[in-house]
Every structure is written in C-alpha cells, then in structure tokens.
Scaffold this active site. Structure first.
Site, mmCIF file in Angstrom:
data_model
loop_
_atom_site.group_PDB
_atom_site.id
_atom_site.type_symbol
_atom_site.label_atom_id
_atom_site.label_comp_id
_atom_site.label_asym_id
_atom_site.label_seq_id
_atom_site.Cartn_x
_atom_site.Cartn_y
_atom_site.Cartn_z
ATOM 1 N N TYR A 130 0.825 -1.220 0.000
ATOM 2 C CA TYR A 130 0.000 0.000 0.000
ATOM 3 C C TYR A 130 0.861 1.274 0.000
ATOM 4 C CZ TYR A 130 1.329 -0.333 4.849
ATOM 5 O OH TYR A 130 2.084 -0.435 6.001
ATOM 6 N N GLU A 142 11.401 -3.872 5.602
ATOM 7 C CA GLU A 142 10.307 -3.330 6.417
ATOM 8 C C GLU A 142 10.616 -3.390 7.920
ATOM 9 O OE1 GLU A 142 7.698 -1.936 4.902
ATOM 10 O OE2 GLU A 142 8.426 -2.512 2.920
#
Ligand code: SIN
Length: 194
Positions: free
Chosen positions: A26, A99
């Site tokens: 996203y 991440e």
C-alpha cells in the site's frame, strides 16, 4: 526511535509449506517492488486507511531527522487500495529486512479489483502499528508535509516516496484524500506554511 522487527517477522509460521504467498502493498511496495514476483494485481483490503504516520529512520530519513512513510490505521468500514503480489516464500527474507523499522507481517484477506472482481485470497501485509517505537502518529497536514519536505535517507528524499505513491495511486484510479492533500502541499506552487 529505530527498531528491528526482522526476527519477529521471520518467526511467523502461518504460510510454512506454501509454494507462493500473496503480499498486499500500500506504500512503496506499490510503486517500487524491487523484488521478484510471480504475478501482480491491483487489490484492496477492508478496515484500514493509509496514513503517513510511521517514522522512517532507515530509508527516507535518519535517526536524527526521521522522515514519514505510510502505514495502515484501523478504520471500520474503510477500504484501502493497493497492489497484490504473488511471491515465493524466499522473497519474504529481504522484505522483512526492508520493512524492519517497525512493520509486522499481518495476515489479511485481499480482494482483487479487475474483471475477476469478487475473487479474494488470504495474504500478508506489513503494518506498523501505533505501539511500535518508530510510530509518529497524526499531526497537522502542514507539519507532516514540512517533515517530508525536509527529510531524506539512504533510499532518497522522503518527498519522492510521497510523490511516487500519489502518482501510482492516480494511475490505479484510486482516490486517497490523505495522500493527495500531502502531495498538494509538497508541489512547488504551494508554500508550506507554519
Ligand atoms: C507497503 O508498501 O506495503 C509497506 C510500507 C512501505 O514499505 O512503504
């Protein structure tokens, strides 16, 4: 504050034994895959909104001057559009490192938005929740834009992350008022006011 969630994510066993896993992106994962994938399809997930509320000390900022990057915040009834990638399990290793500054793998239901609409699959999404040490949270739009305008890190200017995401969302036909308002504040014709 920088943290490292790599080990926590690599301890996840939910998809053990799978040949391929769906990953929902996203943020930067929409416009900068940077990893091999088997398939890529526009998709959405329920119950979340995209917000520039996560600090970036390792990619789009530094420990002394963190940038701001996207995370998802729970909002009942909301839909968040992004990109789904079908990846092999080996691809998760480098993604966990990418991440690592606060994001945790979460299992989610993905819905695909093309002519096969209605199709869904279980997959993964990396989310930085409010309780992670690098979380910055909400702030007035002009403050968020100011922070983004002034930050850069090893992956480049924070501003590029935001503008690339806005462009990618527009190309997908997605309306995201939060991202587009920040884009408006960051475009050269707009001065960022105190
Ligand atoms: C994502 O894009 O799905 C996670 C956040 C980021 O890496 O920008």
């Amino acid at each position: 504050m920088t943290i490292d969630t790599t080990a926590i994510n690599q301890g996840m066993t939910h998809f053990d034994g799978f040949d391929a896993i769906w990953l929902f992106g996203y943020g930067s994962l929409i416009w900068k895959a940077g990893f091999p994938y088997l398939e890529r399809r526009p998709a959405y997930i329920h119950g979340w909104v995209r917000r520039f509320w996560q600090g970036s000390h390792d990619h789009r900022g530094t420990p002394d001057a963190p940038g701001r990057v996207a995370t998802l915040i729970r909002k009942p009834g909301a839909i968040c559009h992004g990109m789904a990638y079908r990846i092999t399990p080996e691809t998760l290793g480098p993604l966990d490192v990418r991440e690592k500054n606060g994001y945790l793998r979460l299992i989610t239901e993905l819905h695909f938005c093309n002519d096969r609409d209605g199709e869904q699959a279980e997959g993964l999404v990396y989310i930085a929740t409010e309780d992670n040490a690098a979380f910055l949270g909400d702030a007035p739009y002009h403050r968020i834009a100011q922070q983004i305008a002034g930050a850069q890190g090893p992956s480049g200017p924070n501003r590029d992350y935001l503008l690339n995401l806005a462009t990618a969302l527009r190309e997908l036909g997605v309306d995201d008022p939060h991202v587009f308002e920040l884009e408006r504040l960051l475009t050269p014709s707009e001065s960022i006011k105190e």
